[in-house]
Structure formats: structure tokens, C-alpha cells
Design a protein around this motif. Structure first.
Motif, PDB file in Angstrom:
ATOM      1  N   CYS A  27       0.772  -1.291   0.087  1.00 42.69           N
ATOM      2  CA  CYS A  27       0.028   0.020  -0.028  1.00 42.69           C
ATOM      3  C   CYS A  27       0.794   1.116  -0.103  1.00 42.69           C
ATOM      4  CB  CYS A  27      -1.034  -0.076   1.112  1.00 42.69           C
ATOM      5  SG  CYS A  27      -2.251  -1.045   0.939  1.00 42.69           S
ATOM      6  N   LEU A  50      -5.372   4.306   1.042  1.00 42.39           N
ATOM      7  CA  LEU A  50      -4.085   3.466   0.786  1.00 42.39           C
ATOM      8  C   LEU A  50      -3.199   3.839   2.050  1.00 42.39           C
ATOM      9  CD1 LEU A  50      -3.109   3.970  -2.894  1.00 42.39           C
ATOM     10  CD2 LEU A  50      -3.500   1.955  -1.643  1.00 42.39           C
ATOM     11  N   CYS A  85      -9.953  -0.738   1.058  1.00 43.32           N
ATOM     12  CA  CYS A  85      -8.623  -0.375   0.102  1.00 43.32           C
ATOM     13  C   CYS A  85      -8.949  -1.541  -0.983  1.00 43.32           C
ATOM     14  CB  CYS A  85      -7.554  -0.438   1.002  1.00 43.32           C
ATOM     15  SG  CYS A  85      -6.092   0.313  -0.079  1.00 43.32           S
ATOM     16  N   CYS A  98      -1.871  -4.481  -5.242  1.00 46.24           N
ATOM     17  CA  CYS A  98      -2.632  -3.695  -3.947  1.00 46.24           C
ATOM     18  C   CYS A  98      -3.790  -4.476  -3.721  1.00 46.24           C
ATOM     19  CB  CYS A  98      -2.568  -2.332  -4.303  1.00 46.24           C
ATOM     20  SG  CYS A  98      -2.959  -1.410  -2.461  1.00 46.24           S
TER      21      CYS A  98
END
Length: 113
Positions: A27, A50, A85, A98
Motif C-alpha cells: 500500500c 491507501l 482499500c 495492492c
């Protein structure tokens, strides 16, 4: 399912800690090294998530390592933020790693919580 006072299985705890460290790293790297194309797809709130995810993953890993009695609660919150996220990264340019790291961490933290 684990109860609040039951000791955590060492293998599961190690796996969760590793997933948290990995998500923290990915992240932060994603936020700092975002390509111009990826940046155009993100808004300020996405970038904030993030960073929040990265910091919470680091906290979760640290508290698991220290054996904090609050580690399950932190894992539960970490899983929620990782899911958010993951959702924000889904389908965006250069955000696949991610998205994967957040999903893996959320699943691991959910199991720990």
C-alpha cells in the motif's frame, strides 16, 4: 472459532503477521510510486485509504508480535480497512498487487479476529 482469551495458533498468527507486513509495504509503495495513469483514476480519498490501510496493517502486525490483548480487535478493524482499500483498488490501472495484498490481509485478519 477462537474465543477472546484463547491463545492464537502460532501458524495462523505468523501467517496473519506476514500478510499485514506485505500489505503495509504494498500500500505504501503503491501510494508513493503511483504511475500518472493510475493517479488519474484515483481521488484524494482513495489515496488517503491507501495510507490508512498501510498504517493499520503495520499496527496490526506490531500488536500481534507483541501479544497485545487487543490484537483481535485491531485485526477486525484492519480487515475492514483492507476490504475498503481492496474495493478502491479493484479494476484500476497498476493496482492489481495492492488489491491482492489487501484481500489476502483482510482474509487473514478476519480469521484472527
Amino acid at each position: 472459532m477462537l474465543t477472546r482469551n484463547q491463545p492464537l495458533p502460532e501458524g495462523e498468527a505468523d501467517s496473519c503477521r506476514e500478510a499485514c507486513w506485505y500489505c503495509h509495504e504494498v500500500c505504501r509503495k503503491t501510494a508513493f510510486d503511483m504511475s500518472p495513469a493510475a493517479a488519474q483514476e484515483m481521488n484524494l480519498d482513495d489515496v488517503r485509504v491507501l495510507f490508512e490501510c498501510a498504517e493499520l496493517c503495520q499496527l496490526s502486525a506490531n500488536w500481534q508480535l507483541s501479544g497485545s490483548p487487543y490484537r483481535r480487535q485491531i485485526c477486525a478493524v484492519c480487515a475492514q480497512v483492507c476490504r475498503e482499500c481492496e474495493r478502491r483498488c479493484a479494476g484500476k490501472i497498476d493496482m492489481e498487487e495492492c488489491e491482492y495484498a489487501c484481500r489476502r490481509c483482510a482474509e487473514s485478519c478476519e480469521a484472527m479476529a
